[in-house]
Design an enzyme around this catalytic site. Sequence first.
Site, short mmCIF file in Angstrom:
data_model
loop_
_atom_site.label_atom_id
_atom_site.label_comp_id
_atom_site.label_asym_id
_atom_site.label_seq_id
_atom_site.Cartn_x
_atom_site.Cartn_y
_atom_site.Cartn_z
N TYR A 3 0.96 -1.32 -0.04
CA TYR A 3 -0.02 -0.39 -0.19
C TYR A 3 0.93 1.34 -0.18
O TYR A 3 2.09 1.24 0.20
CB TYR A 3 -0.52 -0.37 0.92
N LYS A 17 6.46 -1.71 1.82
CA LYS A 17 5.64 -1.19 2.75
C LYS A 17 4.47 -2.10 2.33
O LYS A 17 2.98 -1.72 1.55
CB LYS A 17 5.44 0.21 2.21
N GLU A 69 12.10 2.54 14.10
CA GLU A 69 10.86 3.75 13.86
C GLU A 69 9.33 2.91 14.79
O GLU A 69 9.15 2.96 15.77
CB GLU A 69 10.21 3.17 12.42
N1 PDD Z 1 2.51 5.40 7.45
N2 PDD Z 1 6.84 3.94 9.21
C1 PDD Z 1 6.12 3.14 9.08
C2 PDD Z 1 6.65 1.61 9.54
C3 PDD Z 1 5.19 3.66 8.71
O1 PDD Z 1 3.90 2.59 8.46
C4 PDD Z 1 5.26 4.70 7.61
C5 PDD Z 1 3.91 5.33 7.08
C6 PDD Z 1 5.90 5.69 8.08
C7 PDD Z 1 6.14 6.85 7.58
O2 PDD Z 1 6.01 6.60 5.96
P1 PDD Z 1 5.97 8.14 5.00
O3 PDD Z 1 6.65 9.10 5.19
O4 PDD Z 1 6.09 7.62 3.73
O5 PDD Z 1 4.36 8.23 5.46
C8 PDD Z 1 7.40 4.67 8.96
C9 PDD Z 1 1.59 5.80 6.90
C10 PDD Z 1 0.77 6.83 7.03
C11 PDD Z 1 0.28 4.86 7.06
O6 PDD Z 1 0.56 3.84 7.61
O7 PDD Z 1 -1.23 5.26 7.28
#
Ligand code: PDD
Length: 285
Positions: A33, A149, A182
Amino acid sequence: MSRIAYVNGRYLPRGEAQVSVEDRGFQFADGVYEVCEIRNARIVDERRHMERLQRSLGELRIRLPMSLKALSVVLHETVRRNRVVDGLVYLQITRGVARRDFGFPPAGTSPSVIVTARHLDRMRGERAAAEGITVVTMPETRWARVDIKSVALLPNVLAKQAAREQGTQEAWFVDSRGFVTEGASSNAWIVTRDRKVVTRPTGDDILRGITRTVLLDVLAAQGLVLEERPFTVAEVLAAGEAFVTAASQIVTPVIRIDGKPIGDGRPGPIAAALRREFHRHTEFS
Ligand code: PDD
């Protein structure tokens, strides 16, 4: 207003939008996703999100079932049909629908594509940033390829729920050596007392956040020193500031970890400046 979802070629009212019980996303979490911020009815950093999507798909050997150009049209059309001005667009691609079998489905099985969009209250995000959020630490229990992801997010779900049950907004995973990896849905950062901005280097053990990538440009423009290295919870407690980054949160200060204050226990000036400057460095489409 009724919400519209895109599912495999059709735009449908959300109540009618369905995927098959045999969709591999449902059966095996066999899918990936992306989440992009929508700001002033434009998609933020679509190009970088689509690059990461292609990488995630490639690592899992899932075919992108349409051209990137067509996918872009679908993303924008879903945003438009839902009349989202500030919010998020969500894209999911799974390995498709097939009789349940662990191995890949027969060649020719078409991946499923689902797109939804929703409004987010921008003022609420600003309030959270002005007040700062709190986090709790959890042992890292995820698989070894969280750089992909994938929609397999069960450890993240459990961590986020545990965080909420403790009255906090985010969980920070800590690896077996005591270093923060993270957040459950964000990347983790600290600012040392001597103003160095520290975040874990990218590898298999964190998601290469798009917000994180853009923030490297923001830091350079602000003349701030970046250190890409792992940091411990003790370093968080000794830091001047901490913050998270994610498409849904931009830059949001973290003021407490495991109940203890970070810095002076209030959002810091560097996180505030980074948040303020952020969208000068993003692409809009
Ligand atoms: N989440 N790390 C994890 C585990 C994440 O799920 C996300 C983002 C990030 C940050 O990635 P980005 O800057 O590309 O949004 C880091 C999204 C927003 C979600 O699952 O809703």
